[in-house]
Scaffold this motif. Structure first.
Motif, PDB file in Angstrom:
ATOM      1  N   ARG A  52       0.827  -1.199   0.000  1.00  0.00           N
ATOM      2  CA  ARG A  52       0.000   0.000   0.000  1.00  0.00           C
ATOM      3  C   ARG A  52       0.867   1.258   0.000  1.00  0.00           C
ATOM      4  O   ARG A  52       0.592   2.216  -0.734  1.00  0.00           O
ATOM      5  N   PRO A  80      -5.370   6.969   4.278  1.00  0.00           N
ATOM      6  CA  PRO A  80      -4.674   5.857   3.631  1.00  0.00           C
ATOM      7  C   PRO A  80      -3.177   5.852   3.936  1.00  0.00           C
ATOM      8  O   PRO A  80      -2.585   4.775   4.122  1.00  0.00           O
ATOM      9  N   ALA A  93      -1.090   2.965   5.784  1.00  0.00           N
ATOM     10  CA  ALA A  93       0.052   2.347   5.098  1.00  0.00           C
ATOM     11  C   ALA A  93       1.278   2.334   6.003  1.00  0.00           C
ATOM     12  O   ALA A  93       2.038   1.353   6.029  1.00  0.00           O
TER      13      ALA A  93
END
Length: 337
Positions: free
Chosen positions: A18, A320, A324
């Motif tokens: 990711r 996000p 990650a």
């Protein structure tokens, strides 16, 4: 000799994929910068530098700079040069480390010192450090320059500390942790800290990212220590037991030595202080590490620092990128499985 020690069942899904995806465009620019800055009319310099730079490292440290800059909502271009600087600092330390440790393998390939010799490895490492500092100056942040140059000095101190502790079975856990805070974690911490500095984030955010990097770096090194005795050559990119053969005192050894009988301590002294470290001795060392749960407890300590790394980022809103970075912690710890 490849003896694999199980640390338990591996949780699924811990990768840095990711993070790699989120940083794809920035990392492409970092890699372009790295290629451009290793250029030299002295042909051996790009040859030696590219031998290591292109040998499959994950570029984790420069990704921390890019990621924390994004986390702090940086919108400029300076993070590219700082990330490249971080990678050059790391590569320089690897070149120097392999000379000090007389290592023949690095990331599964012959080390630069094995191919070109010690002198070339040291001097090319110095060239990369020079290029790193040049890029830092070009970015124009005196605070970032201060953080990274301080890290360079601390890393060198850590290397000297490790040299002093080598083959010394009297090394304590606290002393060993001081070595890895300097030798390994200092660059993780600096790499993560300069991102929010560049973004103009407040000191709370800077300290949070530094805490994340520092604790991640400690956890990362502790897992490396365990893998040296409990991993495989293909996973390590070096020979299993290299630390043992080089007489390095790492945390698993510190724990096993403290918990051992007089006879067992005599074995460790003979193996590490007097150089009796053949494959038979390595097998015996692994038996003692297993007997005293030294590998498992090293991994548990790594998990402790991993938890603190995640806590460091808790003040940032969910995103996000934060997710990650949490996954990076899990990936680093679960390499032991």
């Amino acid at each position: 000799m490849g003896v694999v020690v199980s640390f338990g069942e591996k949780p699924k899904g811990e990768t840095i994929d990711r993070l790699v995806g989120l940083l794809k465009d920035d990392m492409a620019r970092v890699n372009e910068t790295i290629l451009a800055r290793t250029g030299s009319d002295v042909m051996m310099i790009p040859e030696v530098a590219q031998h290591l730079i292109s040998s499959g490292g994950k570029r984790l440290r420069p990704m921390l700079t890019l990621a924390t800059a994004q986390l702090a909502r940086y919108s400029g271009q300076g993070h590219i040069k700082l990330a490249a600087s971080v990678e050059f600092m790391h590569t320089a330390t690897l070149l120097h480390d392999d000379v000090v440790d007389e290592s023949d393998l690095r990331r599964g390939k012959p080390s630069a010192r094995k191919v070109w010799g010690n002198e070339a490895s040291v001097l090319v490492g110095d060239f990369l450090l020079g290029q790193a500092f040049k890029m830092m100056v070009e970015v124009g942040s005196l605070q970032c320059l201060d953080v990274l140059s301080t890290a360079a000095a601390v890393i060198a101190e850590g290397e000297v500390m490790q040299l002093a502790a080598a083959k010394n079975t009297a090394t304590t856990e606290d002393e060993y942790l001081s070595v890895i805070r300097a030798k390994t974690a200092a660059l993780f911490a600096a790499a993560a800290e300069v991102g929010p500095i560049l973004a103009g984030a407040d000191q709370t955010a800077q300290k949070a990212c530094r805490s994340y990097g520092l604790n991640l770096g400690i956890a990362f090194q502790l897992i490396d220590d365990a893998l040296d005795y409990g991993g495989t050559a293909s996973k390590l990119g070096k020979n299993v037991g290299d630390d043992f053969r080089e007489g390095k005192i790492t945390l698993p050894v510190v724990l096993a030595f403290r918990r051992g009988s007089d006879d067992e301590r005599a074995f460790w002294r003979e193996a590490l202080e007097e150089g009796a470290h053949d494959d038979v001795a390595l097998g015996r060392a692994i038996e003692l590490l297993k007997k005293h749960r030294a590998l498992e407890d090293t991994v548990e300590r790594a998990r402790h620092y991993a938890a603190m790394a995640k806590d460091g980022l808790a003040l940032f809103p969910g995103s996000p990128m934060r997710d990650a970075l949490d996954e990076v912690v899990d990936f680093c710890v679960n390499r032991a499985h």
